[in-house]
Design an enzyme around this catalytic site. Structure first.
Site, PDB file in Angstrom:
ATOM      1  N   ASN A   1      31.197 -40.197  -4.062  1.00  0.00           N
ATOM      2  CA  ASN A   1      31.537 -41.416  -3.309  1.00  0.00           C
ATOM      3  C   ASN A   1      30.901 -42.663  -3.913  1.00  0.00           C
ATOM      4  O   ASN A   1      31.443 -43.763  -3.820  1.00  0.00           O
ATOM      5  CB  ASN A   1      31.091 -41.270  -1.850  1.00  0.00           C
ATOM      6  CG  ASN A   1      31.989 -40.320  -1.080  1.00  0.00           C
ATOM      7  OD1 ASN A   1      33.114 -40.037  -1.506  1.00  0.00           O
ATOM      8  ND2 ASN A   1      31.512 -39.803   0.042  1.00  0.00           N
TER       9      ASN A   1
ATOM     10  N   ASP B   1      -6.892  -5.682   3.467  1.00  0.00           N
ATOM     11  CA  ASP B   1      -5.666  -6.353   3.014  1.00  0.00           C
ATOM     12  C   ASP B   1      -5.621  -7.840   3.374  1.00  0.00           C
ATOM     13  O   ASP B   1      -4.757  -8.564   2.875  1.00  0.00           O
ATOM     14  CB  ASP B   1      -4.432  -5.663   3.619  1.00  0.00           C
ATOM     15  CG  ASP B   1      -4.262  -4.243   3.109  1.00  0.00           C
ATOM     16  OD1 ASP B   1      -4.543  -4.017   1.914  1.00  0.00           O
ATOM     17  OD2 ASP B   1      -3.873  -3.367   3.892  1.00  0.00           O
TER      18      ASP B   1
ATOM     19  N   ASP C   1      -1.883  -3.466   6.114  1.00  0.00           N
ATOM     20  CA  ASP C   1      -2.214  -3.346   7.543  1.00  0.00           C
ATOM     21  C   ASP C   1      -3.696  -3.114   7.790  1.00  0.00           C
ATOM     22  O   ASP C   1      -4.105  -2.879   8.928  1.00  0.00           O
ATOM     23  CB  ASP C   1      -1.404  -2.209   8.175  1.00  0.00           C
ATOM     24  CG  ASP C   1      -1.685  -0.858   7.507  1.00  0.00           C
ATOM     25  OD1 ASP C   1      -2.501  -0.820   6.555  1.00  0.00           O
ATOM     26  OD2 ASP C   1      -1.077   0.142   7.932  1.00  0.00           O
TER      27      ASP C   1
ATOM     28  N   ASP D   1       0.859  -1.181   0.000  1.00  0.00           N
ATOM     29  CA  ASP D   1       0.000   0.000   0.000  1.00  0.00           C
ATOM     30  C   ASP D   1       0.898   1.234   0.000  1.00  0.00           C
ATOM     31  O   ASP D   1       2.103   1.150   0.251  1.00  0.00           O
ATOM     32  CB  ASP D   1      -0.888  -0.024   1.249  1.00  0.00           C
ATOM     33  CG  ASP D   1      -2.026   0.987   1.159  1.00  0.00           C
ATOM     34  OD1 ASP D   1      -2.219   1.574   0.083  1.00  0.00           O
ATOM     35  OD2 ASP D   1      -2.710   1.200   2.177  1.00  0.00           O
TER      36      ASP D   1
ATOM     37  N   ASP E   1      30.492 -34.876   9.578  1.00  0.00           N
ATOM     38  CA  ASP E   1      29.286 -34.271  10.166  1.00  0.00           C
ATOM     39  C   ASP E   1      29.656 -33.156  11.141  1.00  0.00           C
ATOM     40  O   ASP E   1      29.056 -32.074  11.131  1.00  0.00           O
ATOM     41  CB  ASP E   1      28.453 -35.332  10.903  1.00  0.00           C
ATOM     42  CG  ASP E   1      27.648 -36.196   9.943  1.00  0.00           C
ATOM     43  OD1 ASP E   1      27.586 -35.845   8.748  1.00  0.00           O
ATOM     44  OD2 ASP E   1      27.078 -37.206  10.392  1.00  0.00           O
TER      45      ASP E   1
END
Length: 848
Positions: free
Chosen positions: A662, A598, A594, A324, A691
């Site tokens: 891999n 809306d 707001d 807005d 990890d």
């Protein structure tokens, strides 16, 4: 149902309350008796349930299954390592989620919705959860109905019950007792239910049920559907199942190749299990959670509160922001600058009538009303309370774009005073007042009046018209409606100034640099909207009006919306249509609003953004709430969203490309070696160390040039990256195999071969983090965060130490020849250079 059919006195007696409300002591007593006004879905997840939710992740369940099989087959060392991995991932995620949840609870308290409650005869704002049965509440436009309530008095009260019934049309509620024929609770004409919201009008009501006892609360488990998955959730799930499919193909292949070539099926089975663990990206849930929660906390420090964690990624992916005009491009501090008669001359009478209208209407008072009411001296001058009595009002709505009040003066004369949008009010006027004389409207004079309003708009003023008509007092108390807003006398105009924000121009420039296209969606007229846009440096090349949108098909609107930057004279339905039209073109939409009007657009957008000062229904519909109504704050949120997504994608690219490489290495080594290429415990140890090295990825920086583009989740791009980058690691794995077999003669020394590949694999995997984490040259143009560098150094040091440590014999390691480390250094350098070259080519070739 009995409460709905009873009269007001019976209702109050049954609830043990009066019109002046409960005392605070009585309210506290009832709160202990009935509990807080919260339904089950709003309760925070308990610690055991959160832990269970973390364990139910498919990757964690896969690891638990592999750990159990290892235990049953007697491989205790492998079992221990697998369960350490599970604990590492689950516990880290659990504590991060708990931390984020606690922080979110504190942040939510900053933007909690309230209800206007009468306590001991005084109106006060109370948090919704503190309401109790017997409370007397006030409802006005924009309010959410905070509990199940019985209307005691109402004026043009219209509710939206779409959340309960799916019906988009508003329904009216009145105070009169309900007929015995009404069987469906939602059809009761005097009862409002939790889950609905007030579209227009006002009411006083008594709370009859709260929390789980409400109609909505009792049905919550059956009618509250799970939240729709975002593109981010779907992407993570697709990646998870992609890796599981890799494992499903790879593990049986490794098992069969090793079993058939080495004839030790138990050893082959344990090795295949270890490979399955190695291919599992078990840290993904933890990495995602830590990144999202860290992002939410960082955004909170920048005055951006995230209501839903996964909205962060959509925030970063947003490429179109619809907003807005008021409060974002303008200061939102409206000042009444001029009060003019129909010829444009200053008029005190216009101001007085405007003040009477704003003073007496009970609906949602907007910024224009507040600017009029700032003229407090008029209350005394007009002797407002002594000389005027409010008779009735016709509330504002977004279709009529006007509102009226009817007041009675001391002589008994009723005057309807109407104020609203210029076109709407002028269309109702058949006469005008000029210098105390009322004359008929002439078309040529009407055109001049419209021109006057347009000229004021062109100077940046927001203009509303004021009109009236007088009616003799009827013997009975009259009831007025929209049909009485006819044959009005135009009195003049009120002109308000809402200056452009100083920060708006800079904010628009920054959002443009971030490739976020800003579009203005407003109910205001096109002249003032275009003026404000030009003032803040926003070009108005194409402008679309609500009336034009009405005539468009969805396809036509999608095409027009893509090239239009300003949309004016919109009603709520137009805003939602524009959002959906832009989404159909593949845009990720943010909507910032707001107001009551809306809410539909906020729900339709990919990320709904509201402000702390918004009406209840707007805050409830939004994903993100700004504590400061500024596009500059929004820019910081967009950057944080992209940082979060960047760090998650880093992990996914690293884990996926490493695992894919891999696959080739393990399958090839299994096929031509006379022994297992690595022991199961070594595969698991390698994976555990890797990890640990990745747990600090959430602390890493993201390159500035990566942040300038919106980033959407696409599994296709990830797959393409895997296919090009993954096999590079296999090239250096095979070079290691050649080196160990032919330079160090490991054909009959499997322990040395395995130690050499273990170290090379761990070093290259850890190094590749630093190459893949940036599109630039690693270490030179872009350096990782210190925590990530530190964990990388520690992990490779631990990996090297394990080969000569007291644990070496247990893990099957032997010391490596000094020459090995020299060859390894050259291999790491070559690996980094080749990956960098391919990565750079890949980025240019596929515009990554």
């Amino acid at each position: 149902m009995e409460t709905a059919r009873a009269d007001t006195d019976t209702v109050l007696k049954g609830l043990g309350c009066q019109l002046d409300g409960l005392s605070q002591a009585e309210a506290d007593s009832r709160l202990k008796q009935f509990g807080t006004n919260e339904i089950a879905r709003e309760k925070r997840q308990s610690a055991p349930m959160r832990l269970l939710g973390n364990i139910k992740n498919p990757l964690v369940l896969l690891l638990l299954a592999l750990g159990t099989v290892s235990f049953l087959t007697g491989d205790q060392r492998a079992t221990a390592v697998i369960f350490v991995m599970v604990v590492l991932g689950v516990v880290l995620r659990f504590f991060q989620e708990t931390r984020a949840d606690n922080a979110a609870a504190k942040l939510q308290a900053m933007v909690s919705n309230t209800a206007t409650v009468v306590r001991s005869g005084k109106d006060e704002e109370v948090p919704l959860k503190m309401l109790v049965p017997g409370d007397i509440i006030r409802l006005a436009a924009g309010d959410m109905v905070p509990a199940d309530v019985r209307v005691l008095s109402a004026k043009d009260l219209f509710l939206n019950q779409a959340a309960l019934t799916g019906e988009a049309l508003p329904v009216e509620r009145k105070a009169a007792p309900a007929s015995a024929n009404v069987q469906n609770p939602l059809d009761l004409p005097n009862t409002c239910f939790l889950g609905s919201n007030v579209e227009s009008g006002s009411a006083t009501a008594a709370v009859i049920h709260t929390g789980g006892s409400t109609y909505f609360g009792s049905l919550a488990t059956s009618i509250v559907a799970p939240r729709q998955l975002t593109s981010f959730d779907k992407g993570i799930n697709k990646f998870t199942w992609l890796m599981i499919r890799f494992i499903a193909v790879m593990v049986p292949a490794v098992f069969l190749i090793n079993g058939l070539s080495k004839h030790d099926w138990v050893e082959a089975f344990l090795f295949a299990l270890a490979v399955a663990v190695g291919l599992t990206p078990e840290m993904l849930p933890m990495i995602v959670t830590v990144n999202l929660s860290k992002g939410a906390l960082a955004m909170a420090r920048k005055k951006v509160i995230v209501k839903r964690l996964n909205a962060i990624q959509n925030f970063g992916a947003m490429d179109v922001l619809c907003t807005d005009k008021t409060g974002t491009l303008t200061q939102g501090k409206i000042v009444l600058e001029k009060h003019l008669d129909v010829h444009g001359n200053p008029s005190e009478r216009v101001l007085q009538f405007g003040y009477l209208n704003s003073y007496h209407h009970t609906g949602l008072k907007n910024l224009l009303d507040e600017a009029i009411l700032d003229h407090e001296e008029l209350e005394e001058r007009l002797k407002m309370k002594e000389q005027y009595r409010k008779v009735d009002e016709i509330p504002f709505d977004f279709v009529r774009r006007r509102m009226s009040v009817v007041v009675e003066d001391e002589s008994g004369l009723n005057t309807l005073i109407c104020k609203g949008a210029v076109d709407e009010v002028l269309s109702l006027c058949t006469r005008v007042e000029l210098k105390g004389e009322v004359i008929e409207v002439l078309p040529e004079h009407d055109a001049k009046r419209r021109q006057l309003a347009d000229e004021l708009n062109g100077e940046g003023y927001r203009v509303i018209a004021v009109a009236y008509k007088t009616m003799p007092n009827a013997p009975d108390e009259p009831v007025y409606s929209v049909k009485d807003e006819t044959d009005l006398i135009l009195l003049g105009f009120l002109a308000f100034l809402d200056p452009p924000k100083d920060s708006a121009t800079e904010a628009l420039k920054r959002l443009k640099k971030l490739n976020v296209d800003v579009k203005v969606l407003t109910g205001d007229n096109e002249i003032i909207t275009a003026y404000i846009c030009k003032e803040v440096g926003m070009p108005v090349e194409h402008l679309l009006l609500g009336s034009q949108i009405e005539a468009m098909s969805e396809t036509e609107l999608a095409a027009a919306a893509s090239v239009t930057s300003v949309f004016a004279r919109l009603v709520p339905a137009h805003k939602e249509r524009i959002i959906r039209a832009l989404q159909s073109k593949g845009h990720v939409l943010g909507f910032m609003g707001d107001g009551i009007n809306d809410a539909p657009a906020l729900k339709a957008a990919d990320v709904g953004i509201s402000v702390d000062s918004a009406v209840d229904i707007a805050k409830e519909s939004s994903d993100i709430i700004l504590l400061e109504n500024s596009l500059l704050v929004l820019e910081q949120g967009v950057l944080e969203g992209r940082r979060v997504f960047g760090n998650i994608v880093k992990y996914i690219k690293m884990a996926a490309s490493s695992n894919f490489g891999n696959m080739f290495s393990v399958v090839g080594a299994s096929a031509f070696l006379p022994f297992l290429p690595m022991l199961p415990i070594q595969v698991l140890t390698n994976n555990l160390l890797y990890d640990f090295s990745q747990t600090t990825i959430p602390t890493d920086q993201v390159d500035d040039d990566w942040l300038i583009k919106p980033r959407q989740w696409t599994i296709g791009k990830i797959l393409r990256f895997i296919l090009f980058i993954g096999p590079i690691s296999s090239i250096f794995d095979y070079l290691t195999f050649f080196m160990m077999l032919y330079i160090f003669d490991c054909w009959h020394n499997p322990a040395l071969f395995r130690t050499g590949w273990f170290v090379e694999s761990l070093f290259t995997q850890t190094l590749i983090i630093h190459v893949i984490r940036t599109n630039k040259i690693p270490f030179i143009e872009s350096r990782a965060s210190w925590p990530l560098i530190t964990t990388s150094v520690i992990i490779v040091a631990v990996g090297a130490w394990l080969t000569v440590s007291p644990l070496a014999n247990t893990l099957g390691f032997v010391p490596l020849p000094p020459r090995y480390w020299l060859y390894l250094a050259f291999m790491l350098l070559g690996y980094a250079i080749l990956t960098q070259v391919v990565k750079t080519w890949f980025i240019r070739r596929f515009d990554e």
